[in-house]
Design a protein around this motif. Structure first.
Motif, short mmCIF file in Angstrom:
data_model
loop_
_atom_site.label_atom_id
_atom_site.label_comp_id
_atom_site.label_asym_id
_atom_site.label_seq_id
_atom_site.Cartn_x
_atom_site.Cartn_y
_atom_site.Cartn_z
N LEU A 92 11.26 10.01 21.41
CA LEU A 92 10.49 11.22 21.14
C LEU A 92 11.01 11.99 19.93
N PRO A 93 12.32 12.20 19.79
CA PRO A 93 12.79 12.85 18.56
C PRO A 93 12.38 12.11 17.29
N HIS A 94 12.39 10.78 17.34
CA HIS A 94 11.96 10.02 16.17
C HIS A 94 10.48 10.25 15.88
N VAL A 95 9.67 10.24 16.92
CA VAL A 95 8.24 10.49 16.75
C VAL A 95 8.01 11.88 16.16
N GLN A 96 8.73 12.85 16.67
CA GLN A 96 8.54 14.22 16.19
C GLN A 96 8.99 14.39 14.75
N ARG A 97 10.06 13.71 14.35
CA ARG A 97 10.49 13.74 12.95
C ARG A 97 9.43 13.11 12.06
N LEU A 98 8.86 12.01 12.53
CA LEU A 98 7.82 11.35 11.76
C LEU A 98 6.60 12.26 11.59
N VAL A 110 -5.87 6.93 11.83
CA VAL A 110 -4.47 6.84 12.26
C VAL A 110 -4.44 5.91 13.48
N ILE A 111 -3.68 4.84 13.39
CA ILE A 111 -3.53 3.91 14.51
C ILE A 111 -2.10 4.01 15.02
N PHE A 112 -1.95 4.38 16.27
CA PHE A 112 -0.63 4.48 16.88
C PHE A 112 -0.48 3.37 17.90
N ILE A 113 0.55 2.55 17.73
CA ILE A 113 0.79 1.44 18.63
C ILE A 113 1.58 1.93 19.83
N SER A 114 0.99 1.81 21.01
CA SER A 114 1.63 2.22 22.24
C SER A 114 1.72 1.02 23.18
N THR A 115 1.87 1.28 24.44
CA THR A 115 2.11 0.21 25.41
C THR A 115 1.39 0.49 26.72
N THR A 116 1.10 -0.57 27.44
CA THR A 116 0.47 -0.42 28.76
C THR A 116 1.48 0.02 29.81
N GLY A 117 2.68 0.36 29.40
CA GLY A 117 3.65 0.96 30.30
C GLY A 117 3.23 2.33 30.79
N LEU A 141 6.27 8.08 26.98
CA LEU A 141 5.24 7.32 26.27
C LEU A 141 3.98 8.15 26.06
N LEU A 142 3.55 8.86 27.10
CA LEU A 142 2.33 9.65 26.99
C LEU A 142 2.52 10.86 26.09
N LYS A 143 3.72 11.42 26.08
CA LYS A 143 4.01 12.52 25.17
C LYS A 143 3.92 12.05 23.73
N ALA A 144 4.46 10.87 23.46
CA ALA A 144 4.38 10.30 22.11
C ALA A 144 2.93 10.06 21.71
N GLU A 145 2.16 9.50 22.63
CA GLU A 145 0.74 9.27 22.34
C GLU A 145 0.04 10.58 21.99
N SER A 146 0.35 11.63 22.74
CA SER A 146 -0.34 12.90 22.54
C SER A 146 -0.09 13.48 21.16
N GLN A 147 1.08 13.19 20.58
CA GLN A 147 1.40 13.68 19.24
C GLN A 147 0.41 13.13 18.21
N PHE A 148 0.04 11.88 18.39
CA PHE A 148 -0.88 11.26 17.43
C PHE A 148 -2.33 11.43 17.84
N ALA A 149 -2.59 11.52 19.12
CA ALA A 149 -3.96 11.76 19.58
C ALA A 149 -4.48 13.10 19.07
N ASN A 153 -9.18 11.53 13.66
CA ASN A 153 -9.48 10.10 13.44
C ASN A 153 -8.39 9.18 13.98
N SER A 154 -7.77 9.58 15.08
CA SER A 154 -6.70 8.76 15.64
C SER A 154 -7.25 7.72 16.62
N CYS A 155 -6.49 6.64 16.76
CA CYS A 155 -6.80 5.59 17.73
C CYS A 155 -5.49 5.09 18.31
N ILE A 156 -5.37 5.16 19.63
CA ILE A 156 -4.18 4.66 20.32
C ILE A 156 -4.45 3.24 20.78
N LEU A 157 -3.58 2.33 20.40
CA LEU A 157 -3.75 0.92 20.77
C LEU A 157 -2.59 0.53 21.69
#
Length: 278
Positions: A92-98, A110-117, A141-149, A153-157
């Motif tokens: 999460l800190p890495h995602v937030q820095r990005l 924006v395509i963010f690669i996530s996981t079925t976890g 994982l869901l917190k990271a997704e929410s940053q990009f969602a 024009n975002s898409c979570i894969l």
């Protein structure tokens, strides 16, 4: 749309970047070391050395200028492996820095690669609407997704278990005995289909075609854990594992929405046959 930025050119990101270069896109990509950047340059990928673990939060503003050439693109693809199973805690800190480095930029996609976890282990067919917080890892994982969602024009894969070159699953249970959960459905996807899924979204974006906010990616066939891992070990010439009769909840990841919406067809629809491409 000509310029594509890829954060994370590793096992998945590098072959994706190489294919996009072949298709005529101007691709920029990141590696964590200077040596890695040299390898990108050899594939005609504009290299940027980016190690999010070494950036101090106090220097994000100054670093933003360093990476302007990377993030000033038409499309952004983010592929940062969470590493949660390995006990890593800085995802999460890495995602937030990005996110801070990206700033207020707007992208055509924006395509963010996530996981079925993000799906709990319960007896259910899991569609894109079934993600939920069920433990600490899924919350991250869901917190990271929410940053990009939250970006336009975002898409979570969401990728299922990844296999492909140098990732043969035959060693995973080889030789082990009395393993529980042999009834559990296997949810896997091959590297080729991960790359094809992203390029399908790129093409749809270029054609101004509607793209869903989230897609699962999982091969349509789901053999049981017992069937698959016994066969996978045999495929490598290793001792087959044995499973006991203890049953466990069996979730099935449904990955057909992308097929319905983007005319996507899985190259590798059967995990058993995927092994020949590993």
């Amino acid at each position: 749309m000509n310029d594509i930025a890829i954060v994370g050119c590793g096992w998945f990101g590098l072959p994706l970047a190489k294919l996009l270069v072949e298709q005529g896109f101007n691709v920029s990509g990141t590696k964590r070391t200077a040596e890695g950047c040299a390898s990108l340059l050899s594939h005609k990928i504009n290299p940027f050395e980016l190690d999010l673990s070494t950036i101090n939060d106090n220097e994000l503003e100054s670093k933003a200028m360093t990476y302007a050439g990377l993030f000033d693109a038409d499309m952004l693809i983010v592929n940062i492996p969470p590493g949660l199973r390995r006990g890593e805690s800085q995802y999460l800190p890495h995602v937030q820095r990005l996110i801070s480095l990206i700033g207020e930029r707007q992208y055509q996609r924006v395509i963010f690669i996530s996981t079925t976890g993000v799906y709990p282990a319960i007896d259910k067919d899991m569609t894109e609407n079934d993600a939920q917080v069920y433990d600490d890892k899924s919350a991250i994982l869901l917190k990271a997704e929410s940053q990009f969602a939250a970006m336009n024009n975002s898409c979570i894969l969401r990728f299922s278990g990844l296999i492909g070159p140098k990732r043969h699953p035959g060693k995973f249970f080889a030789g082990r005995e009395n393993i529980a959960g042999g009834n559990v459905a296997v949810n896997l996807v091959h590297l080729d289909d991960c790359i094809q899924a992203v390029t399908s979204i790129v093409k749809a974006t270029s054609a101004h075609q509607a793209v869903n906010e989230t897609y699962n990616l999982a091969a349509p066939k789901h053999p049981t854990r017992s069937e698959f891992y016994r066969y996978a070990a045999k495929h490598l010439g290793l001792a087959e594992p044995s499973f006991n009769d203890d049953k466990q909840p069996s979730k099935v990841i449904v990955g057909d929405l992308i097929c319905q919406q983007l005319a996507f067809n899985y190259i590798h629809s059967d995990p058993m046959l995927m092994l020949d491409a590993c």
